[in-house]
Design an enzyme around this catalytic site. Sequence first.
Site, PDB file in Angstrom:
ATOM      1  N   THR A 150       2.302  -0.404  -1.160  1.00 15.39           N
ATOM      2  CA  THR A 150       1.401   0.658  -1.649  1.00 15.39           C
ATOM      3  C   THR A 150       1.264   0.783  -3.072  1.00 15.39           C
ATOM      4  O   THR A 150       2.512   0.926  -3.846  1.00 15.39           O
ATOM      5  CB  THR A 150       1.764   2.123  -0.954  1.00 15.39           C
ATOM      6  OG1 THR A 150       2.234   1.891   0.417  1.00 15.39           O
ATOM      7  CG2 THR A 150       1.009   3.294  -1.159  1.00 15.39           C
ATOM      8  N   LYS A 152       1.141   2.108  -6.700  1.00 17.25           N
ATOM      9  CA  LYS A 152       1.443   3.481  -7.501  1.00 17.25           C
ATOM     10  C   LYS A 152       1.107   3.069  -8.773  1.00 17.25           C
ATOM     11  O   LYS A 152       1.208   2.070  -9.373  1.00 17.25           O
ATOM     12  CB  LYS A 152       3.131   3.623  -7.111  1.00 17.25           C
ATOM     13  CG  LYS A 152       3.721   3.629  -5.580  1.00 17.25           C
ATOM     14  CD  LYS A 152       3.182   4.849  -4.895  1.00 17.25           C
ATOM     15  CE  LYS A 152       3.690   4.811  -3.566  1.00 17.25           C
ATOM     16  NZ  LYS A 152       3.201   5.970  -2.755  1.00 17.25           N
ATOM     17  N   LYS A 178      -1.799  -2.012  -0.581  1.00 20.62           N
ATOM     18  CA  LYS A 178      -2.651  -0.682   0.131  1.00 20.62           C
ATOM     19  C   LYS A 178      -3.188   0.319  -0.705  1.00 20.62           C
ATOM     20  O   LYS A 178      -2.325   0.494  -1.703  1.00 20.62           O
ATOM     21  CB  LYS A 178      -1.281  -0.120   1.281  1.00 20.62           C
ATOM     22  CG  LYS A 178      -1.708   1.168   2.022  1.00 20.62           C
ATOM     23  CD  LYS A 178      -0.560   1.856   2.769  1.00 20.62           C
ATOM     24  CE  LYS A 178      -0.872   3.021   3.315  1.00 20.62           C
ATOM     25  NZ  LYS A 178      -0.816   4.066   2.224  1.00 20.62           N
ATOM     26  N   ASP A 180      -3.142   4.293  -1.360  1.00 23.86           N
ATOM     27  CA  ASP A 180      -2.554   5.420  -0.841  1.00 23.86           C
ATOM     28  C   ASP A 180      -3.320   6.299   0.024  1.00 23.86           C
ATOM     29  O   ASP A 180      -4.678   5.909   0.161  1.00 23.86           O
ATOM     30  CB  ASP A 180      -1.945   6.315  -1.867  1.00 23.86           C
ATOM     31  CG  ASP A 180      -0.565   6.722  -1.424  1.00 23.86           C
ATOM     32  OD1 ASP A 180      -0.737   7.796  -0.837  1.00 23.86           O
ATOM     33  OD2 ASP A 180       0.372   6.134  -1.853  1.00 23.86           O
ATOM     34  N   HIS A 271      -2.930   5.239   8.824  1.00 21.30           N
ATOM     35  CA  HIS A 271      -2.088   6.273   8.227  1.00 21.30           C
ATOM     36  C   HIS A 271      -1.819   7.275   8.850  1.00 21.30           C
ATOM     37  O   HIS A 271      -2.877   7.895   9.338  1.00 21.30           O
ATOM     38  CB  HIS A 271      -2.465   6.189   6.784  1.00 21.30           C
ATOM     39  CG  HIS A 271      -1.179   6.761   6.073  1.00 21.30           C
ATOM     40  ND1 HIS A 271      -0.763   7.933   5.965  1.00 21.30           N
ATOM     41  CD2 HIS A 271      -0.016   6.207   5.217  1.00 21.30           C
ATOM     42  CE1 HIS A 271       0.237   8.187   5.293  1.00 21.30           C
ATOM     43  NE2 HIS A 271       0.715   7.265   4.651  1.00 21.30           N
ATOM     44  N   ARG A 272      -0.802   7.972   8.754  1.00 18.59           N
ATOM     45  CA  ARG A 272      -0.372   9.038   9.651  1.00 18.59           C
ATOM     46  C   ARG A 272      -0.414  10.383   8.873  1.00 18.59           C
ATOM     47  O   ARG A 272       0.537  11.342   9.076  1.00 18.59           O
ATOM     48  CB  ARG A 272       0.691   8.917  10.662  1.00 18.59           C
ATOM     49  CG  ARG A 272       1.763   8.661   9.884  1.00 18.59           C
ATOM     50  CD  ARG A 272       3.237   8.564  11.007  1.00 18.59           C
ATOM     51  NE  ARG A 272       4.468   8.498  10.169  1.00 18.59           N
ATOM     52  CZ  ARG A 272       5.722   8.470  10.589  1.00 18.59           C
ATOM     53  NH1 ARG A 272       5.661   8.865  12.071  1.00 18.59           N
ATOM     54  NH2 ARG A 272       6.709   8.449   9.789  1.00 18.59           N
ATOM     55  N   SER A 356       7.715   2.105   6.141  1.00 15.15           N
ATOM     56  CA  SER A 356       7.257   2.716   4.715  1.00 15.15           C
ATOM     57  C   SER A 356       7.796   3.969   4.416  1.00 15.15           C
ATOM     58  O   SER A 356       7.889   4.588   5.296  1.00 15.15           O
ATOM     59  CB  SER A 356       5.679   2.715   4.774  1.00 15.15           C
ATOM     60  OG  SER A 356       5.191   3.073   3.427  1.00 15.15           O
TER      61      SER A 356
END
Length: 414
Positions: A150, A152, A178, A180, A271-272, A356
């Site tokens: 991810t 950053k 990925k 975010d 994504h959850r 993750s």
Amino acid sequence: YYTPDYKTKDTDILAAFRMTPQPGVPAEEAGAAVAAESSTGTWTTVWTDGLTSLDRYKGRCYDIEPVAGEENQYIAYVAYPLDLFEEGSVTNLFTSIVGNVFGFKALRALRLEDLRIPPAYSKTFIGPPHGIQVERDKLNKYGRPLLGCTIKPKLGLSAKNYGRAVYECLRGGLDFTKDDENVNSQPFMRWRDRFLFVAEALFKSQAETGEIKGHYLNATAGTCEEMLKRAVFARELGAPIVMHDYLTGGFTANTSLAFYCRDNGLLLHIHRAMHAVIDRQRNHGMHFRVLAKALRMSGGDHIHAGTVVGKLEGEREVTLGFVDLLRDDYIEKDRCRGIYFTQDWVSMPGVLPVASGGIHVWHMPALTEIFGDDSVLQFGGGTLGHPWGNAPGAVANRVALEACVQARNEGPNL
């Protein structure tokens, strides 16, 4: 609605509720109230009940068992006839089963622990757009977990600097990078600019490594039309995968995107975000295994599933229980792992679980053992936090993964 002599049918949708009745409310009365409110019942008898067959359509609480070690807490098992639900609609399924009953006065707390989805119902859903085997064939990557990262800081980078970070990570040996979950289209980086710079990074890293690379381009948007517009643009750029925040975006939007991805050869990463609002409390809400089953039906090729060893909450046996529910065709009932019902997905493709959250190279041996090959191991700070930079962080992850896989495969002969 409390019918302990009821024999469940193969076509019934079965639910296991953890319920805490109000003081003085018998468990049987509370269980009947849950079954009634989540099916055909209301707070009183109405004359129009005589115009239909309630016996055919009502939910039935067919068993209640006390929870060991908990005072005034019970597992209530409820069976719902299949005709209560619209085919292929997770939205309708949840609206019926959990839409209203959680505010019921007779209950202090209520949690949906598990659902049994019969094949007669699961076969009406799209399921994952492609599934695990098709994804491996598309990427030409076999025999190991996939590696992700991810980018950053999650917010604040310009599109060009964002693309640079993507390139460095993919060039270093990762399979995926990925967006975010909260990167959509903000003033500091509009979605179209991000997509263009990320596509450039993808093609450059592919040319230099000879490997197929991907970046989860987040297509989540304020409307379904805008979401699909972003997915269309990603496909036109040649990106292999897009991403969706399925709980904040909603199941209707998610299923619409899954259909588009299947029809157009795009993988779909899920994504959850917001899940802990629903599943964190142990006696109220909904367990993540239910959300995972719902996602498998609604459509997604990857979903975040906790780590067991990272910064976010996750018990090993319970986590492995819903990981199996995501990947396998047939999962036996196993209360030790929180699986209340045997689940048969028949031919529905599996979903890759994504580990993750607070993981780094020192976790690699545990992660490869816990999650196995059919998984995505995703390191954000565990890649970008490397003291030498993004690319060396990616190299470290790839070397650690290949060392663990080789040690597993060759064992003492290594």
